[in-house]
Design a protein around this motif. Structure first.
Motif, PDB file in Angstrom:
ATOM      1  N   GLN A  20      17.020  36.472   1.803  1.00 16.85           N
ATOM      2  CA  GLN A  20      18.407  36.194   1.423  1.00 16.85           C
ATOM      3  C   GLN A  20      19.300  37.410   1.682  1.00 16.85           C
ATOM      4  O   GLN A  20      20.442  37.254   2.128  1.00 16.85           O
ATOM      5  CB  GLN A  20      18.475  35.782  -0.044  1.00 16.85           C
ATOM      6  CG  GLN A  20      17.898  34.410  -0.295  1.00 16.85           C
ATOM      7  CD  GLN A  20      17.877  34.060  -1.773  1.00 16.85           C
ATOM      8  OE1 GLN A  20      17.966  34.930  -2.639  1.00 16.85           O
ATOM      9  NE2 GLN A  20      17.765  32.768  -2.060  1.00 16.85           N
ATOM     10  N   GLN A  23      19.963  37.502   5.329  1.00 21.73           N
ATOM     11  CA  GLN A  23      20.884  36.419   5.690  1.00 21.73           C
ATOM     12  C   GLN A  23      22.327  36.781   5.344  1.00 21.73           C
ATOM     13  O   GLN A  23      23.242  36.530   6.124  1.00 21.73           O
ATOM     14  CB  GLN A  23      20.476  35.135   4.975  1.00 21.73           C
ATOM     15  CG  GLN A  23      21.367  33.961   5.303  1.00 21.73           C
ATOM     16  CD  GLN A  23      21.006  32.730   4.498  1.00 21.73           C
ATOM     17  OE1 GLN A  23      20.105  32.762   3.665  1.00 21.73           O
ATOM     18  NE2 GLN A  23      21.703  31.651   4.743  1.00 21.73           N
ATOM     19  N   ARG A  35      21.363  30.081   9.587  1.00 16.12           N
ATOM     20  CA  ARG A  35      21.397  29.257   8.377  1.00 16.12           C
ATOM     21  C   ARG A  35      20.474  29.785   7.284  1.00 16.12           C
ATOM     22  O   ARG A  35      20.807  29.740   6.103  1.00 16.12           O
ATOM     23  CB  ARG A  35      20.992  27.828   8.715  1.00 16.12           C
ATOM     24  CG  ARG A  35      21.036  26.896   7.518  1.00 16.12           C
ATOM     25  CD  ARG A  35      20.582  25.518   7.830  1.00 16.12           C
ATOM     26  NE  ARG A  35      21.362  25.010   8.972  1.00 16.12           N
ATOM     27  CZ  ARG A  35      21.205  23.823   9.505  1.00 16.12           C
ATOM     28  NH1 ARG A  35      20.296  23.021   9.044  1.00 16.12           N
ATOM     29  NH2 ARG A  35      21.938  23.443  10.520  1.00 16.12           N
ATOM     30  N   ASP A  36      19.292  30.270   7.652  1.00 21.85           N
ATOM     31  CA  ASP A  36      18.327  30.719   6.649  1.00 21.85           C
ATOM     32  C   ASP A  36      17.443  31.807   7.250  1.00 21.85           C
ATOM     33  O   ASP A  36      17.206  31.812   8.464  1.00 21.85           O
ATOM     34  CB  ASP A  36      17.455  29.539   6.193  1.00 21.85           C
ATOM     35  CG  ASP A  36      16.619  29.855   4.966  1.00 21.85           C
ATOM     36  OD1 ASP A  36      17.014  30.746   4.187  1.00 21.85           O
ATOM     37  OD2 ASP A  36      15.570  29.213   4.782  1.00 21.85           O
ATOM     38  N   ARG A  38      13.685  33.812   6.341  1.00 22.21           N
ATOM     39  CA  ARG A  38      12.494  33.983   5.515  1.00 22.21           C
ATOM     40  C   ARG A  38      11.759  35.209   6.039  1.00 22.21           C
ATOM     41  O   ARG A  38      11.554  35.361   7.231  1.00 22.21           O
ATOM     42  CB  ARG A  38      11.570  32.770   5.585  1.00 22.21           C
ATOM     43  CG  ARG A  38      12.198  31.445   5.190  1.00 22.21           C
ATOM     44  CD  ARG A  38      12.450  31.308   3.739  1.00 22.21           C
ATOM     45  NE  ARG A  38      11.208  31.193   2.987  1.00 22.21           N
ATOM     46  CZ  ARG A  38      11.158  31.120   1.670  1.00 22.21           C
ATOM     47  NH1 ARG A  38      12.257  31.157   0.962  1.00 22.21           N
ATOM     48  NH2 ARG A  38      10.008  31.027   1.050  1.00 22.21           N
TER      49      ARG A  38
END
Length: 87
Positions: A20, A23, A35-36, A38
């Motif tokens: 996060q 991101q 978009r994301d 990990r």
């Protein structure tokens, strides 16, 4: 010589604060459209001999008991072709 790669990632339902943070930082650095994110770990294991099903089973056991915390992480094991093997 053969290389076996173990990729370890947090399970989808587990919060990923590092992902996060990355991101949120990307747009500030001019990288839009992500978009994301990990975050995970990659282990590269150089094996002494050829990799067969028995060796892969041992690596999976290694990942299950030592490299990954299977309560919160998933892992994937694969053989990677080295430059020597591709010649």
């Amino acid at each position: 010589m053969a290389r076996v790669v173990v990729d370890v990632m947090l399970k989808p339902e587990i919060l990923d604060p590092q992902g996060q943070a990355v991101q949120r930082a990307l747009p500030r650095l001019g990288f839009d459209g992500v978009r994301d994110v990990r975050q995970g770990k990659r282990f590269e294991l150089e094996m002494d001999g050829p990799v067969d099903d028995t060796v892969l089973d041992r690596v999976r056991e290694m990942a299950r008991t030592f490299l990954a915390n299977t309560v919160i992480e998933d892992f994937d094991v694969r053989v990677e072709v080295t430059e020597e093997e591709s010649r």
